[in-house]
Motif scaffolding. Sequence first.
Motif, PDB file in Angstrom:
ATOM      1  N   UNK A   1      39.947  38.417  36.625  1.00  0.00           N
ATOM      2  CA  UNK A   1      39.653  38.862  35.265  1.00  0.00           C
ATOM      3  C   UNK A   1      40.646  39.948  34.829  1.00  0.00           C
ATOM      4  N   UNK A   2      40.979  40.850  35.740  1.00  0.00           N
ATOM      5  CA  UNK A   2      41.969  41.883  35.426  1.00  0.00           C
ATOM      6  C   UNK A   2      43.316  41.266  35.099  1.00  0.00           C
ATOM      7  N   UNK A   3      43.708  40.235  35.862  1.00  0.00           N
ATOM      8  CA  UNK A   3      44.984  39.570  35.595  1.00  0.00           C
ATOM      9  C   UNK A   3      45.004  38.920  34.218  1.00  0.00           C
ATOM     10  N   UNK A   4      43.870  38.323  33.828  1.00  0.00           N
ATOM     11  CA  UNK A   4      43.799  37.675  32.512  1.00  0.00           C
ATOM     12  C   UNK A   4      43.933  38.721  31.402  1.00  0.00           C
ATOM     13  N   UNK A   5      43.212  39.828  31.550  1.00  0.00           N
ATOM     14  CA  UNK A   5      43.266  40.869  30.528  1.00  0.00           C
ATOM     15  C   UNK A   5      44.672  41.470  30.454  1.00  0.00           C
ATOM     16  N   UNK A   6      45.279  41.727  31.604  1.00  0.00           N
ATOM     17  CA  UNK A   6      46.639  42.268  31.612  1.00  0.00           C
ATOM     18  C   UNK A   6      47.622  41.274  31.004  1.00  0.00           C
ATOM     19  N   UNK A   7      47.443  40.007  31.293  1.00  0.00           N
ATOM     20  CA  UNK A   7      48.331  39.000  30.727  1.00  0.00           C
ATOM     21  C   UNK A   7      48.254  38.949  29.211  1.00  0.00           C
ATOM     22  N   UNK A   8      47.057  39.206  28.667  1.00  0.00           N
ATOM     23  CA  UNK A   8      46.893  39.172  27.213  1.00  0.00           C
ATOM     24  C   UNK A   8      47.508  40.408  26.569  1.00  0.00           C
ATOM     25  N   UNK A   9      47.166  41.583  27.069  1.00  0.00           N
ATOM     26  CA  UNK A   9      47.606  42.807  26.394  1.00  0.00           C
ATOM     27  C   UNK A   9      49.089  43.082  26.608  1.00  0.00           C
ATOM     28  N   UNK A  10      49.654  42.587  27.722  1.00  0.00           N
ATOM     29  CA  UNK A  10      51.078  42.814  27.992  1.00  0.00           C
ATOM     30  C   UNK A  10      51.930  41.593  27.685  1.00  0.00           C
ATOM     31  N   UNK A  11      51.372  40.594  27.016  1.00  0.00           N
ATOM     32  CA  UNK A  11      52.094  39.338  26.808  1.00  0.00           C
ATOM     33  C   UNK A  11      53.455  39.519  26.121  1.00  0.00           C
ATOM     34  N   UNK A  12      53.609  40.368  25.089  1.00  0.00           N
ATOM     35  CA  UNK A  12      54.957  40.512  24.502  1.00  0.00           C
ATOM     36  C   UNK A  12      55.968  41.069  25.500  1.00  0.00           C
ATOM     37  N   UNK A  13      55.554  42.071  26.264  1.00  0.00           N
ATOM     38  CA  UNK A  13      56.469  42.652  27.239  1.00  0.00           C
ATOM     39  C   UNK A  13      56.763  41.686  28.376  1.00  0.00           C
ATOM     40  N   UNK A  14      55.759  40.913  28.798  1.00  0.00           N
ATOM     41  CA  UNK A  14      55.966  39.957  29.882  1.00  0.00           C
ATOM     42  C   UNK A  14      56.920  38.841  29.463  1.00  0.00           C
TER      43      UNK A  14
ATOM     44  N   UNK B   1      29.299  44.926  40.401  1.00  0.00           N
ATOM     45  CA  UNK B   1      28.501  43.770  40.783  1.00  0.00           C
ATOM     46  C   UNK B   1      29.327  42.481  40.919  1.00  0.00           C
ATOM     47  N   UNK B   2      30.509  42.427  40.324  1.00  0.00           N
ATOM     48  CA  UNK B   2      31.279  41.180  40.335  1.00  0.00           C
ATOM     49  C   UNK B   2      32.018  41.009  41.653  1.00  0.00           C
ATOM     50  N   UNK B   3      32.182  39.742  42.055  1.00  0.00           N
ATOM     51  CA  UNK B   3      32.941  39.423  43.257  1.00  0.00           C
ATOM     52  C   UNK B   3      34.377  39.939  43.130  1.00  0.00           C
ATOM     53  N   UNK B   4      34.924  40.463  44.235  1.00  0.00           N
ATOM     54  CA  UNK B   4      36.241  41.102  44.205  1.00  0.00           C
ATOM     55  C   UNK B   4      37.320  40.143  43.715  1.00  0.00           C
ATOM     56  N   UNK B   5      37.277  38.900  44.165  1.00  0.00           N
ATOM     57  CA  UNK B   5      38.291  37.933  43.772  1.00  0.00           C
ATOM     58  C   UNK B   5      38.185  37.613  42.284  1.00  0.00           C
ATOM     59  N   UNK B   6      36.973  37.410  41.814  1.00  0.00           N
ATOM     60  CA  UNK B   6      36.785  37.108  40.395  1.00  0.00           C
ATOM     61  C   UNK B   6      37.149  38.305  39.527  1.00  0.00           C
ATOM     62  N   UNK B   7      36.810  39.495  40.022  1.00  0.00           N
ATOM     63  CA  UNK B   7      37.147  40.695  39.260  1.00  0.00           C
ATOM     64  C   UNK B   7      38.663  40.866  39.164  1.00  0.00           C
ATOM     65  N   UNK B   8      39.373  40.590  40.253  1.00  0.00           N
ATOM     66  CA  UNK B   8      40.825  40.660  40.215  1.00  0.00           C
ATOM     67  C   UNK B   8      41.422  39.640  39.275  1.00  0.00           C
TER      68      UNK B   8
END
Length: 641
Positions: free
Chosen positions: A527-540, A518-525
């Motif tokens: 949101x994915x970037x934010x979640x990835x940035x959080x969980x991968x923050x040490x590696x990034x 149901x979420x807009x494609x741009x907003x969903x993308x």
Amino acid sequence: MPGRFSFKHLLGWDRHPGHDHNSQWWHESRQRLLPSYTHESVESAIPAPNVTKVALRLRHLIEECVPCELEEEQITRPHSRIITKKVVQAAKEAGGSEHRACVVYCLLVNKRWWKHQALVELWDADLHRVRAVACEVIAKAIIEGEDDMPYLLHAVLLKRYSIMVGGRATPPSNVIEKAVDMHALRVIASSGYQKCISYLWRGWLVQDEDDPASFVDYKAKDDVSFLAHLDPDRMRAPMYQNAAQMMFSIIYLGLYTGAINTVNPGGDVDVVEALLYIFTLGFIFDEVTKFWKAGYHILGFWNAFNNLLYGLLTVSLVLRFIAFSHASHDPDGLRHHYNTLSYNFLAVSAPMFWIRLLLYLDSYRFFGAMLVVLKVMMKESIIFFALLFVIIIGFLQSFIGLDYADDQVAGDMAFIIKSMANALMQAPDFSGFDKFQHPFGLILYYCFTFIVMVILLNVLIALYNSAYEDIYDNANDEFLALFSQKTMQFVRAPDENVFIPPFNLIEVFVLAIPLEWWMDKKRYGRLNDIVMGIIYSPLLLVAAYFETRTARDIRVNRSRGDEDDDTVEEWEQMAGEVDFEADGWNKHVDSAKPNVEEEAAVLEVRKLHSEVEKLKEMIEQLQQAVGPGQGNGSQSKEGAL
């Protein structure tokens, strides 16, 4: 964007109903490691009919250049008299000025054609195999002879092309993928190909967001700003995915070690065990997703190995749940029984946990070459086990028949199987076979032991030795092929947003299922970037630090006019201060260096030919000098008469 994870795609709602899965080209296209796109969304960079015409031109060229069966060494040797510079130049011109970028791809297509023809025409199999080798040799020469590196990377190696088969265009693929799929070692080992693999591995070449058929340069690779590299999309680089997988694999092994060394007699699941089973669930879901998207063609040795490991852990978890269903003070002791059985399954999986680490160490040459040898040995073992299966079934039936004829009851099955297994392990036990209708049982067991220990095991040793020699004679190229295959596994990954297990559970159950539909494609993308940035923050953070240092090296290289990945070696540091032409050293080198392009016999024949030509000129000059004098002398004699 290409290859985006879609819950609808996972359920199969967006599959095309009209594919002919029975055609040969379809099965070849499905043999890819993990396609990152659907072929309906990607078109060939050059129309498929034109690519096919170029391939047919090259086929005709190779047929004329290799008209009969030749030794493979005559094709592959440096400065070959068969694959000459003129032949390579003619191959380059097969596509003309417009379609020259697809020549290397068409050579790989021809290699596949010749290999297929070698299978269906066994009477000319050697000729077709030599022609297939010629395709690789020409392709490698073209790749290594190309000076325009951006053109080589983007147009020749990474552009996708199709050919016409059965009136339809095949799924587009590029040279990088096709060489890996066909195990074309000579092409893979070429310098330009490996430079492209290196750029893909580092994430310097990434798939274009607007055109999934193209790859573009990573724009921030020369940016020395630390924040510029703190981008969750950098996790799409194979190098970082491999590092993350290795890290999670070590954590997974640590969780298993903690779980197996802290047995809970009461059957309770502690935090370590809970995390272990969560990791396992993530890995299982990842395997199921790959199989669903890519089909059975993706299944290989490591998939079977991992599935066996996950199966043992799943059985252990199920037994733990069964133990929970019984009271802690069960008088029958069923809770304790099932809990102990659960730990038994957990314990026997320990060797597989440690062997699993090799899957992520194959990017190092030592482990990579060893894994290639093991993989080939496993394939060679199929012949041994096929023969062994037939022989075991035959002898087993004989022993059961003798046992049944003795007492009308086949009750010694366990003894027979154990004795046959001991013979296979080179520890035969001849006692006990006297009761099998003496002397028939004992004679049969002697025959079985001789066939297994003397014949079959030596056949297996010979197969293993052959596989070992074949791989280690070509260990460097085999390792490069393995590394290229590993890189393409990441490049072809189906997820636009990289969630490595067990983080894929977050993607599916926290993001995809509740939000994507149901979420807009741009907003969903976003949101994915934010979640990835959080969980991968040490590696990034670590990746951004190293990429910043690399960006400085790239700027230094560009200031010297060198390639981005160039490094200054010791012998290059003072090379600019030496002038070999001025000090006369070039003349000494030219007079001393041998001619490796021509054979010694050919050089001697040419030298003899030049001397004969000089001799002919001397004779003609002598005839011209003597001829007029003889004429004057004869005329004076005639006048005197």
